[in-house]
Motif scaffolding. Sequence first.
Motif, short mmCIF file in Angstrom:
data_model
loop_
_atom_site.label_atom_id
_atom_site.label_comp_id
_atom_site.label_asym_id
_atom_site.label_seq_id
_atom_site.Cartn_x
_atom_site.Cartn_y
_atom_site.Cartn_z
N LEU A 187 2.00 1.61 -3.66
CA LEU A 187 1.06 2.00 -4.32
C LEU A 187 0.81 3.56 -4.11
N LYS A 188 0.55 3.85 -3.00
CA LYS A 188 0.56 5.38 -2.54
C LYS A 188 1.78 6.21 -3.02
N LYS A 189 2.85 5.64 -2.78
CA LYS A 189 4.10 6.47 -3.70
C LYS A 189 3.94 6.56 -5.12
N GLU A 193 0.67 -1.27 -0.16
CA GLU A 193 0.03 0.13 -0.07
C GLU A 193 0.79 1.13 -0.08
N ILE A 194 1.97 1.06 0.80
CA ILE A 194 2.93 2.33 0.92
C ILE A 194 3.49 2.58 -0.47
N GLN A 248 0.58 11.73 -9.75
CA GLN A 248 0.06 13.10 -9.52
C GLN A 248 1.20 14.10 -9.59
N LYS A 293 0.98 6.47 -6.78
CA LYS A 293 0.07 7.65 -6.93
C LYS A 293 0.57 8.90 -6.75
N ASP A 294 1.49 8.86 -5.66
CA ASP A 294 1.79 10.42 -5.57
C ASP A 294 2.80 10.71 -6.69
#
Length: 472
Positions: A15-17, A12-13, A23, A19-20
Motif C-alpha cells: 500500500l505504501k508503494k 502495508e508495504i 504521489q 501511495k508513493d
Amino acid sequence: MMVVFNDITEKEISLKKIKDNEQKLLDSQQQLSLIYNNVKDVIFVISIEADGKFKFLSVNQAFTDITGIQESDVIGKYIDYIIPEPSLTLAVSKYKQAISSKEKITWTETTPYPTGTKIGEVTVTPIFDQYNNCVQLVGSVHDITELKKEERQLRLLESVITNTNDSVIIMEAEPFDEQGPRIIYVNNAFTKMTGYTAAEVLGKSPRILQGPSSDWAELARLNEAIRNWLSCEITIINYKKSGEQFWINTSITPIANEKGRFTHWIAIERDVTEQKLAEQKLNSSYKERNEILESIGDGFFAMDKNWVVNYWNKRAEIILEKPREEVIGRDLRDIYPDIPGRATYEHYKKAFKEKTVQSFETLSPAVNRWFDVMVYPSENGLSVYFKDITERLLHSKAIEQQNEKLRTVAWMQSHLTRPHVANLLGLMNVLKNEELTEAEKGEVLNHLLTAVNKLDAIILEIVENAEEIKYK
C-alpha cells in the motif's frame, strides 16, 4: 479468548508503494502540466474522430500567447474552425501522412492569426492504441517568425553586400597589431576595384593596398580611431594589384555582438578617383582664375545671391581701402549701409533680376572716387569689375574748361576786334579825301590813334587769356 492476527507487513508495504507511486505520478503530472503550460513552443493534442475528422483535445498557454485565440475557443472544436486556409489543407494532408506512415512528420507553414501572420515549424507524432489504431496526434509548433524575418534581412543584406558597387571589407577586431586587423571577407566589388581576389587578401591587412603616395597622417588618424573602437572616415590614395593609384573613401565601423563586445570591423570603400580629379581640376581652375583676378589692374569682387561677398581681389583692397578679411563672408549692404539708397544698388538689383550686364559710372562716397563699373550676373550671383576713373574725369573736366576759354577767346577775336578794325578802315578812307583841311586831318588822326589803342588793348587781353589757357 481466542486471538487471531494476520501478518500484514507485505500488504502495508505494498500500500505504501502504491501511495508513493500515486504521489510520484501526481508530482509527475504536475511537473508535466507545469512544463506543458510554460514551454515557449505551442503544444497541442488532437483526437481522431470516427468520421476521420480532427478535433482539439488540449492546447497549452503558448498557443494562446502566440495565436491570440483563447483555450476555451479551441478545446473540443474541429480544426476546420480554428485553422484558416490554405494552412488547413496543408495540415490535414500532413496529419494523414503521419497516420499512414506511423512516423513523426515536420513541416513549415505560414498562418494568419489575430496576433498577426505567424511562421511555424510544425511537428506531429501519431499515438496508437493496443489495436494499432491511431487515436491521437500530439503536435508542437516552434514559432520561427522572427527567425524568418532575420533570415530575409540577412539574405537582403547579403544581396546588397554582394551586388553593391562599393567595396565591403570585414575584418577581425582582435588581435590588433601594427599591421592592422586581418581581413576575413571581401565582396566582388573589392576584387573589381583593386584587382585582388578574396583568396589573395584573406588573413592579410588592408595595408597591402597602401603605398608611397598614401596619406600617412590620415592613416595614423584611422589607426588611432581603431585603437579606441571609434568609427572613422578618411580619403586617401590606394594602390591596385597592378600598381595603379586610385583615390578611395573609406568608412570603418566597429561591430559588437549581443553582449556588447566588439568582434569585427566593417569597412565600406568607394572609388572617388574621378571626383578627386575633378576637384583638382576645379581647384587648378580656381587658382588660375584667382591669379588672373589678382593680376588685373581693375578692382574685382564677387557676391552670391544673398549679397554675401565671397571674393575681393588685391586691387579692390587698395582702391576701396578695405582689406578682404573685413568683407569676405559679409553682406555687401552691411559693409556699405548707404548703398541701398544709391543708383548703384538699383543696377545690382537689375542685374540680379533680369540677368543682364550692367555698365555705369558712379561716385563712391566712401573713398570720394569715381568708378567705371561692369556687373556680370551668373547663376551663383554677381561678378563686379570696377576701374578708378577719377583722374580721367578730372582731366576731361580741365580740358572742357580750357575749351570754354578758347571759345571765349575766339568770340573776343570775332566780336570785339571787328568793330575797331572797321573803324580804322573807315578813318583811313576819310584821310584819303583831298578836300580835308589840316585841322580836319589832325582830328581824324586823333580818332585813328584812339581806335588803334583800343584795338591794341583788346589784342593784349586776348593774348593774356590765351597765355593763361596755355600754361594751365
